[in-house]
Design an enzyme around this catalytic site. Structure first.
Site, mmCIF file in Angstrom:
data_model
loop_
_atom_site.group_PDB
_atom_site.id
_atom_site.type_symbol
_atom_site.label_atom_id
_atom_site.label_comp_id
_atom_site.label_asym_id
_atom_site.label_seq_id
_atom_site.Cartn_x
_atom_site.Cartn_y
_atom_site.Cartn_z
ATOM 1 N N PHE A 1 0.681 -1.059 -0.045
ATOM 2 C CA PHE A 1 0.036 -0.064 -0.043
ATOM 3 C C PHE A 1 0.761 1.246 -0.143
ATOM 4 O O PHE A 1 1.869 1.504 0.835
ATOM 5 C CB PHE A 1 -0.809 0.228 1.560
ATOM 6 C CG PHE A 1 -1.862 -1.165 1.415
ATOM 7 C CD1 PHE A 1 -3.207 -0.624 0.760
ATOM 8 C CD2 PHE A 1 -1.770 -2.208 2.017
ATOM 9 C CE1 PHE A 1 -4.169 -1.800 0.990
ATOM 10 C CE2 PHE A 1 -2.610 -3.194 2.110
ATOM 11 C CZ PHE A 1 -3.976 -3.129 1.621
ATOM 12 N N ASP A 2 0.306 2.131 -0.810
ATOM 13 C CA ASP A 2 0.771 3.736 -0.582
ATOM 14 C C ASP A 2 0.278 4.094 0.835
ATOM 15 O O ASP A 2 -0.695 3.389 1.508
ATOM 16 C CB ASP A 2 0.362 4.775 -1.453
ATOM 17 C CG ASP A 2 0.674 5.859 -1.469
ATOM 18 O OD1 ASP A 2 1.844 6.358 -1.191
ATOM 19 O OD2 ASP A 2 -0.489 6.779 -1.397
#
Length: 222
Positions: free
Chosen positions: A11-12
């Site tokens: 994930f960002d």
């Protein structure tokens, strides 16, 4: 239990797992105002989100980059607790991924100190075991190196052979989708962050999600 679509999910952070976009925009505008006397166009500063902070300032005003960086970081740290907001449903999603045996972590262009601060205020610290930040690689998104680093870190942490072809990267910015493609991962766009739906659609992501429920279904289809 839902079967995962991918065995690994990266994930960002900003605008993906934590609502930091108002904080980031305000920090950029404050720095530009204090140092340059500029208002700071919102569309311009939004386009910088997802990239390393100093890189954006060097590109914009190289001769004042150090001052801009200092002004931004000072104001950002002072206002994180006030302006950062958790995103409802994120903890449930991460718990569901854990229950399904999915290896996951975060790959962000933030500095480690500010990334850890964001996780703390969002109540996510205990759920994230792998956090790849600005300091971990020489090159940054849209280059694939940070995602490759994150995948290797997850493999070392879990003791599992993790392949890019079986991984997804979830982010809210064009640079996230470009990095995912370059790394050989599926790019999943979320539409509640920095990037516009049109800009993200131009990158032909594997999926686009406008809600956490849609992201949950994308990662863990029923």
């Amino acid at each position: 239990m839902a079967a995962p679509r991918w065995h690994t999910v990266l994930f960002d952070l900003d605008g993906t797992l934590v609502d930091t976009i108002p904080l980031i925009i305000a920090s950029y505008q404050q720095a530009l105002g204090d140092v340059l006397g500029e208002v700071g166009d919102e569309a311009l500063v939004r386009s910088w989100i997802g990239r390393p902070l100093r890189e954006a300032f060097v590109e914009y005003r190289p001769e004042r980059a150090d001052e801009l960086f200092e002004a931004y970081t000072t104001w950002n740290l002072a206002n994180t607790a006030t302006l950062l907001r958790p995103i409802e449903g994120v903890t449930d999603l991460l718990d569901a991924l854990t229950d399904a045996g999915v290896a996951f972590g975060i790959v962000t262009s933030k500095r480690r100190r500010t990334a850890e601060l964001a996780l703390h205020h969002a109540g996510l610290t205990d759920r994230i075991e792998v956090l790849a930040t600005l300091h971990d690689t020489e090159r940054h998104k849209p280059n694939p190196e940070p995602l490759e680093f994150g995948l290797a870190a997850l493999a070392a942490r879990t003791g599992r052979g993790l392949e890019a072809s079986e991984a997804a990267y979830v982010g809210d910015a064009v640079v996230d989708l470009l990095a995912a493609r370059a790394a050989g991962m599926a790019g999943v766009a979320v539409l509640w962050g920095a990037g516009s739906a049109a800009e993200l659609a131009e990158q032909a992501p594997w999926a686009s999600c406008s809600t956490l429920a849609q992201l949950h279904e994308t990662l863990l289809p029923s």
